[in-house]
Design a protein around this motif. Structure first.
Motif, PDB file in Angstrom:
ATOM      1  N   GLY A  52      -9.015 -11.349  -4.352  1.00 24.46           N
ATOM      2  CA  GLY A  52      -9.224 -11.261  -5.899  1.00 24.46           C
ATOM      3  C   GLY A  52      -8.055 -10.250  -6.471  1.00 24.46           C
ATOM      4  N   ILE A  53      -8.334 -10.169  -7.784  1.00 22.22           N
ATOM      5  CA  ILE A  53      -7.326  -9.027  -8.641  1.00 22.22           C
ATOM      6  C   ILE A  53      -8.271  -7.921  -9.182  1.00 22.22           C
ATOM      7  N   GLN A  54      -7.832  -6.716  -8.854  1.00 18.57           N
ATOM      8  CA  GLN A  54      -8.606  -5.521  -9.366  1.00 18.57           C
ATOM      9  C   GLN A  54      -7.695  -4.606  -9.963  1.00 18.57           C
ATOM     10  N   TRP A  55      -8.191  -3.894 -10.849  1.00 23.93           N
ATOM     11  CA  TRP A  55      -7.421  -2.701 -11.384  1.00 23.93           C
ATOM     12  C   TRP A  55      -7.661  -1.092 -11.056  1.00 23.93           C
ATOM     13  N   ALA A  56      -6.912  -0.434 -11.289  1.00 24.55           N
ATOM     14  CA  ALA A  56      -7.469   1.138 -10.930  1.00 24.55           C
ATOM     15  C   ALA A  56      -6.708   1.865 -11.842  1.00 24.55           C
ATOM     16  N   THR A  57      -7.142   3.225 -11.946  1.00 26.76           N
ATOM     17  CA  THR A  57      -6.547   4.286 -13.161  1.00 26.76           C
ATOM     18  C   THR A  57      -6.793   5.509 -12.673  1.00 26.76           C
ATOM     19  N   ARG A  91       2.588   7.696 -15.780  1.00 27.97           N
ATOM     20  CA  ARG A  91       3.453   6.756 -16.390  1.00 27.97           C
ATOM     21  C   ARG A  91       2.843   5.720 -16.953  1.00 27.97           C
ATOM     22  N   ALA A  92       1.699   5.258 -16.499  1.00 29.34           N
ATOM     23  CA  ALA A  92       1.097   3.981 -16.667  1.00 29.34           C
ATOM     24  C   ALA A  92      -0.555   4.396 -16.723  1.00 29.34           C
ATOM     25  N   ASP A  93      -1.077   3.610 -17.705  1.00 29.84           N
ATOM     26  CA  ASP A  93      -2.536   3.814 -17.861  1.00 29.84           C
ATOM     27  C   ASP A  93      -3.340   3.233 -16.824  1.00 29.84           C
ATOM     28  N   ALA A  94      -2.759   2.247 -16.012  1.00 28.94           N
ATOM     29  CA  ALA A  94      -3.698   1.523 -14.893  1.00 28.94           C
ATOM     30  C   ALA A  94      -2.513   0.829 -14.226  1.00 28.94           C
ATOM     31  N   MET A  95      -2.880   0.279 -12.929  1.00 28.91           N
ATOM     32  CA  MET A  95      -2.199  -0.375 -12.085  1.00 28.91           C
ATOM     33  C   MET A  95      -3.192  -1.691 -11.762  1.00 28.91           C
ATOM     34  N   THR A  96      -2.662  -2.870 -11.370  1.00 30.63           N
ATOM     35  CA  THR A  96      -3.385  -4.092 -11.145  1.00 30.63           C
ATOM     36  C   THR A  96      -2.557  -4.847  -9.776  1.00 30.63           C
ATOM     37  N   ALA A  97      -3.300  -5.107  -8.697  1.00 31.82           N
ATOM     38  CA  ALA A  97      -3.018  -5.733  -7.573  1.00 31.82           C
ATOM     39  C   ALA A  97      -4.021  -6.329  -6.969  1.00 31.82           C
ATOM     40  N   ASP A  98      -3.791  -6.759  -5.566  1.00 29.65           N
ATOM     41  CA  ASP A  98      -4.794  -7.692  -5.065  1.00 29.65           C
ATOM     42  C   ASP A  98      -5.972  -6.841  -4.692  1.00 29.65           C
ATOM     43  N   SER A  99      -7.243  -7.139  -4.512  1.00 27.83           N
ATOM     44  CA  SER A  99      -8.279  -6.377  -4.308  1.00 27.83           C
ATOM     45  C   SER A  99      -8.240  -5.366  -3.138  1.00 27.83           C
ATOM     46  N   PRO A 100      -7.763  -5.868  -1.894  1.00 28.42           N
ATOM     47  CA  PRO A 100      -7.710  -5.199  -0.656  1.00 28.42           C
ATOM     48  C   PRO A 100      -6.634  -4.022  -0.992  1.00 28.42           C
ATOM     49  N   VAL A 101      -5.623  -4.072  -1.612  1.00 27.83           N
ATOM     50  CA  VAL A 101      -4.608  -3.305  -1.852  1.00 27.83           C
ATOM     51  C   VAL A 101      -5.163  -2.032  -2.578  1.00 27.83           C
ATOM     52  N   VAL A 102      -5.605  -2.499  -4.133  1.00 30.67           N
ATOM     53  CA  VAL A 102      -6.245  -1.456  -4.964  1.00 30.67           C
ATOM     54  C   VAL A 102      -7.195  -0.539  -4.219  1.00 30.67           C
ATOM     55  N   GLN A 103      -8.142  -1.045  -3.471  1.00 29.12           N
ATOM     56  CA  GLN A 103      -9.298  -0.545  -3.017  1.00 29.12           C
ATOM     57  C   GLN A 103      -8.645   0.575  -1.738  1.00 29.12           C
ATOM     58  N   TYR A 104      -7.577  -0.053  -1.230  1.00 27.96           N
ATOM     59  CA  TYR A 104      -6.927   1.003  -0.089  1.00 27.96           C
ATOM     60  C   TYR A 104      -6.394   1.998  -0.992  1.00 27.96           C
ATOM     61  N   ALA A 105      -5.756   1.762  -1.835  1.00 29.55           N
ATOM     62  CA  ALA A 105      -4.971   3.132  -2.451  1.00 29.55           C
ATOM     63  C   ALA A 105      -5.909   3.993  -3.315  1.00 29.55           C
ATOM     64  N   VAL A 106      -6.975   3.439  -3.879  1.00 27.47           N
ATOM     65  CA  VAL A 106      -7.765   4.333  -4.263  1.00 27.47           C
ATOM     66  C   VAL A 106      -8.626   5.330  -3.198  1.00 27.47           C
ATOM     67  N   GLN A 107      -8.842   4.667  -1.959  1.00 27.45           N
ATOM     68  CA  GLN A 107      -9.593   5.525  -0.959  1.00 27.45           C
ATOM     69  C   GLN A 107      -8.466   6.546  -0.367  1.00 27.45           C
TER      70      GLN A 107
END
Length: 297
Positions: A143-148, A211-227
């Motif tokens: 799915g799609i997910q966001w991170a900040t 430079r950005a308030d948030a980013m959005t990408a595919d859920s596995p990618v966002v979750q990995y980036a946060v980790q």
């Protein structure tokens, strides 16, 4: 989300992911080298191969290796990730090797239709729009997910006037953020400012650098980036808009599509598919049957 084995090469790649020096080098990542798991050739799947691919003995795959943990680069610059391992195993079922050509995401499908690559392997959402250009051999859901930044509250459904980092050519860049921005302007609110980048590494770094308030990408990618962010990033909202991942192939290469479908189904049937996903901690996206052009929207 990841498995429990330390891999210096993968940690180096994770550092490249964020481009900020904020990676937690104690985070465990899968013990992966990108080499194909040992598989037995599936003669029935191999028999479906077009003659030119069989004679070449390899699959040429276009990939954007900036999308950890799906596909990214090790310390030597070689593609690794769970999709790479899956494609290596798929090729093994067909008696082939893999030749990865690293490219910008939005150049991959034009290079497939132009005959440069046999297959695309870059977390492509299977959509009806993409099916007008290519056929999609489906193998996963995401799915799609966001991170900040940690501590900064951003609601994906109420992000009018914010700067949102996306990778060019993705569904997030082409469809999702524009639709949310349109809803903002329709309601008389400021538009979302989409900041487009050629790689996901750059989109992620835009948030960590402010430079950005948030980013959005595919859920596995966002979750990995946060980790991997050493606490600097956090998830913002739940996963939504689930899609199938598909490997794009040219529309006049039906035999190749059937061969890839049969090889992936063989991996699913013998347990290799599930083992690869579990190793990388993405088994929640597993599907139970390999189809072609399974998207309905």
């Amino acid at each position: 989300m990841k498995n429990r084995y330390l891999l210096p090469a993968a940690l180096t790649a994770a550092a490249a992911l964020l481009l900020t020096g904020c990676v937690n080098n104690e985070v465990a990542t899968p013990d992966a080298t990108g080499s194909a798991p040992a598989v037995t050739v599936d003669k029935a799947a191999e028999a479906l191969l077009p003659d030119d691919i069989r004679q070449a003995g390899k699959l040429i795959l276009g990939t954007d290796a900036t999308y950890a943990p799906n596909e990214f680069k090790d310390a030597n610059g070689d593609p690794i990730g769970w999709e790479i391992e899956l494609a290596d195993a798929m090729a093994g079922k067909l008696g082939l090797t893999t030749d990865y050509q690293v490219a910008k995401f939005d150049n991959i499908i034009p290079s497939i239709t132009g005959g440069k690559y046999d297959v695309g392997l870059s977390s492509f959402f299977d959509t009806k729009e993409r099916q007008q250009q290519v056929d999609m051999v489906d193998y996963f859901t995401a799915g799609i997910q966001w991170a900040t930044l940690a501590g900064k509250s951003v609601d994906p459904d109420n992000s009018c006037g914010l700067k949102v980092a996306v990778q060019n050519g993705t569904t997030e860049a082409l469809d999702d953020v524009p639709a949310k921005s349109q809803a903002c302007t329709d309601a008389g609110k400021p538009a979302i400012e989409a900041l487009g980048y050629d790689t996901q590494d750059e989109a992620t770094a835009a948030v960590t650098l402010g430079r950005a308030d948030a980013m959005t990408a595919d859920s596995p990618v966002v979750q990995y980036a946060v980790q991997q962010s050493d606490g600097k990033l956090e998830l913002s909202g739940d996963v939504y808009s689930t899609f199938l991942y598909g490997m794009p192939i040219a529309k006049d290469r039906g035999d190749l599509g059937k061969a890839l479908q049969a090889a992936l189904q063989s991996l699913m049937d013998d347990g290799t598919y599930g083992s690869i996903l579990s190793k990388w901690g993405v088994e929640s996206g597993a599907i139970d049957k390999i189809d072609i052009n399974g998207a309905t929207s």
